[in-house]
Design an enzyme around this catalytic site. Structure first.
Site, PDB file in Angstrom:
ATOM      1  N   LYS A   1      45.796 -45.027 -19.992  1.00 50.57           N
ATOM      2  CA  LYS A   1      45.574 -46.478 -19.960  1.00 50.57           C
ATOM      3  C   LYS A   1      46.445 -47.033 -18.833  1.00 50.57           C
ATOM      4  O   LYS A   1      47.665 -47.127 -18.955  1.00 50.57           O
ATOM      5  CB  LYS A   1      46.000 -47.129 -21.286  1.00 50.57           C
ATOM      6  CG  LYS A   1      45.626 -48.597 -21.320  1.00 50.57           C
ATOM      7  CD  LYS A   1      46.646 -49.462 -22.029  1.00 50.57           C
ATOM      8  CE  LYS A   1      47.562 -50.246 -21.151  1.00 50.57           C
ATOM      9  NZ  LYS A   1      47.005 -51.197 -20.191  1.00 50.57           N
TER      10      LYS A   1
ATOM     11  N   GLU B   1      60.158 -43.826 -20.015  1.00 52.30           N
ATOM     12  CA  GLU B   1      60.874 -44.176 -18.783  1.00 52.30           C
ATOM     13  C   GLU B   1      60.840 -45.694 -18.681  1.00 52.30           C
ATOM     14  O   GLU B   1      59.763 -46.274 -18.548  1.00 52.30           O
ATOM     15  CB  GLU B   1      60.185 -43.563 -17.560  1.00 52.30           C
ATOM     16  CG  GLU B   1      60.196 -42.054 -17.529  1.00 52.30           C
ATOM     17  CD  GLU B   1      61.585 -41.466 -17.356  1.00 52.30           C
ATOM     18  OE1 GLU B   1      62.501 -42.184 -16.912  1.00 52.30           O
ATOM     19  OE2 GLU B   1      61.745 -40.280 -17.684  1.00 52.30           O
TER      20      GLU B   1
ATOM     21  N   CYS C   1      61.877 -49.813 -10.719  1.00 50.86           N
ATOM     22  CA  CYS C   1      62.828 -49.528 -11.802  1.00 50.86           C
ATOM     23  C   CYS C   1      64.160 -49.106 -11.199  1.00 50.86           C
ATOM     24  O   CYS C   1      65.203 -49.251 -11.818  1.00 50.86           O
ATOM     25  CB  CYS C   1      62.282 -48.449 -12.707  1.00 50.86           C
ATOM     26  SG  CYS C   1      61.733 -47.018 -11.796  1.00 50.86           S
TER      27      CYS C   1
ATOM     28  N   GLU D   1      67.543 -56.908 -16.548  1.00 50.15           N
ATOM     29  CA  GLU D   1      66.608 -56.530 -15.477  1.00 50.15           C
ATOM     30  C   GLU D   1      65.748 -57.741 -15.120  1.00 50.15           C
ATOM     31  O   GLU D   1      65.110 -58.332 -15.987  1.00 50.15           O
ATOM     32  CB  GLU D   1      65.705 -55.386 -15.945  1.00 50.15           C
ATOM     33  CG  GLU D   1      64.810 -54.891 -14.823  1.00 50.15           C
ATOM     34  CD  GLU D   1      63.871 -53.767 -15.253  1.00 50.15           C
ATOM     35  OE1 GLU D   1      63.235 -53.904 -16.314  1.00 50.15           O
ATOM     36  OE2 GLU D   1      63.775 -52.769 -14.517  1.00 50.15           O
TER      37      GLU D   1
END
Ligand code: NAP
Length: 503
Positions: free
Chosen positions: A177, A252, A286, A387
């Site tokens: 997906k 992750e 990331c 973040e």
């Protein structure tokens, strides 16, 4: 404008409409007037069909000799090489990052494809001597079954390749997906696999939202492995579902990556590295450098030089080769960046450069934001802890290496880190003490290569790694096999050992 192409789900080797017949549009974040494609807005029923197809295909695919599987991957890699420029352009149109970077993204998929093709002739197991005479023993990797793969939008082809290719080489089948913002790049990657001869049902694609496609996929009882890359918020949800279903789960997730700059660093190198690390991919990596932890002796000069460079970065449509920073992926992410700029100001960090969304002229139809730098940031501020996933760099001042490492480790994430210094002792201490999955010396926090393990500590991951041969552990289980060729029933090993010693 030309009618946009329609992409169907890939299930059991056939392209099919979603069960509901609903679709969604994928638009260019640099110019939302351009529709990249129409994709299927799928639901649970499509997931069910794709998992069934993958389950059927698994019966045969797991028995195809691994070197043969590798040959298909090798052919796919060659096709990717031929189509690289087209796919990079498609990716810039759907994701926004500049061509130089999307070429790098496709190249990573190429590298992964060749690397995993080679694994088809290795997939090394283990043999050890037995404690008993006339006995042989070994341990071999086994595929697990159907893998559910969920991927983010920032590396639209590289990250799917990190998951699909190792899963396949071991003998699993997959349902992927893709992120709803960037499904086209997954279609491009999978098209190469299809053209290279991957059998029907081995790779399936179901597009649609996280809640209507992602959730049923991770909950499906026949999905044995879930490999997820995305936010820590969604990742922890995936972990809970995976735990209930006793699945293999690889996560992750986010980062808040520090670059330490010591007083002996080469500042020319630092400025290049920090600009690239913080504003490459518009800060939406990331591994983006989001905290610059600088020694007091050089922080003033460094801040000025960074501000000067950031101000001069050319922002625009990534298809223009002279553009250095593209748009943010979508409206909601742009709003997140704007929110964090306001948070930074209210926390009394000093806004040195940027801080504004760009809306005039050529920017009117995209999600553009200036490269933004805050100085005098305190380690506890939200802009130093959370973040942001956008072009915002926070500069924190420190007085020593010990303090720098302490600040660097003082966040809930642990993906990547960097140190700039000419002191070899300082570099080694940082390598040892920075608690992140990746450490760079005299290079920014980005630039990983696929043949070393990739992943992070703490809130970034759950202990697994992508890349390297370590990724094979996500997609395989070990089976230990003992073969007794003594022709007799050998007794328990402790007795046998004593017998052996007595003889
Ligand atoms: P996200 O919102 O967590 O989405 C990631 C994927 O999960 C998308 O395909 C999304 O689908 C899907 N999803 C959303 N809700 C779901 C649910 N309830 N169940 C199952 N799947 C669901 O993350 P993103 O905004 O795409 O990506 C940015 C994040 O990824 C950042 O935090 C970044 O640090 C992280 N990231 C980490 C790495 C790494 O290797 N550590 C690499 C790249 C990015 P939709 O697209 O349809 O919403």
């Amino acid at each position: 404008m030309a009618t946009p192409p329609v992409y169907q789900n890939l299930i059991g080797g056939k392209f099919v409409d979603s069960a509901s017949g609903r679709t969604f549009e994928n638009r260019n974040p640099a110019d939302t007037r351009e529709i990249i494609g129409i994709f299927q807005d799928s639901d649970e029923r499509d997931v069910q069909a794709a998992v069934e197809a993958a389950k059927r295909a698994y019966r045969h695919w797991r028995l195809v000799p691994a070197p043969k599987r590798g040959e298909i991957l090798f052919k796919a890699a060659q096709l990717l090489v031929e189509r690289k420029e087209q796919y990079a352009r498609d990716m810039t149109r759907e994701m926004g990052k500049v061509l130089k970077e999307t070429r790098g993204d496709v190249q990573e998929a190429i590298d992964m494809c060749f690397f995993m093709a080679g694994e088809g002739r290795r997939l090394y197991g283990q043999t050890t001597p037995s404690e008993m005479p006339n006995k042989f023993q070994m341990s071999v990797r086994q595929p697990i079954g159907v893998c559910g793969l969920i991927t983010p939008w920032n590396f639209p082809m590289a990250i799917p390749s990190w998951k699909i290719l190792p899963a396949l080489i071991v003998g699993n089948t997959v349902v992927i997906k893709p992120a709803s913002d960037t499904p086209l790049s997954v279609y491009n990657l999978v098209q190469c696999l299809l053209d290279a001869g991957i059998p029907d049902g081995v790779v399936n694609i179901v597009t649609g939202s996280g809640s209507r496609v992602g959730e049923p996929l991770i909950r499906h009882p026949d999905v044995q492995v879930i490999s997820f890359t995305g936010s820590t918020e969604i990742g922890s949800k995936v972990a809970r579902v995976g735990a209930e279903g006793m699945k293999h789960v690889s996560l992750e997730m986010g980062g808040k990556n520090p670059m330490i700059v010591m007083d002996d660093a080469n500042l020319d190198l630092v400025v290049d590295g920090a600009i690239w690390g913080a504003f490459g991919t518009t800060g939406q990596r990331c591994t983006a450098t989001s905290r610059l932890i600088a020694h007091r002796a050089i922080v003033g000069e460094l801040t000025e030089r960074l501000a000067d460079r950031a101000e001069r970065l050319k922002i625009g449509n990534g298809l223009d080769e002279t553009v250095e920073m593209g748009p943010i992926i979508n409206q909601s992410q742009l709003e997140t960046v704007q929110r964090y700029v306001e948070i930074g100001k209210s926390e009394r960090a000093r806004l040195v450069v940027g801080g504004q969304a760009l809306r005039d002229g050529d920017y009117a139809y995209g999600f553009f934001h200036q490269p933004t730098i805050f100085a005098d940031v305190q380690r506890t501020m939200r802009i130093a802890q959370e973040e942001i996933f956008g072009p915002v760099l926070s500069i924190i001042t420190v007085d020593s290496l010990e303090e720098a490492i302490d600040v660097a480790n003082d966040v809930p994430y642990g993906l990547s880190s960097a140190i700039y210094t000419r002191d070899v002792n300082a570099a080694f201490r940082a390598m040892r003490d920075l608690y992140t999955g990746i450490v760079y010396v005299n290079a920014p926090t980005i630039g990983a290569e696929i043949h070393l393990p990739f992943g992070g500590t703490k809130g970034t991951g759950n202990g697994h790694r992508e890349g390297g041969i370590q990724v094979l552990d996500v997609f395989s289980e070990w089976k230990s096999i003992y073969i007794d060729f003594s022709g007799t029933l050998q007794r328990a090993q402790i007795d046998t050992y004593q017998v052996g010693m007595d003889e």
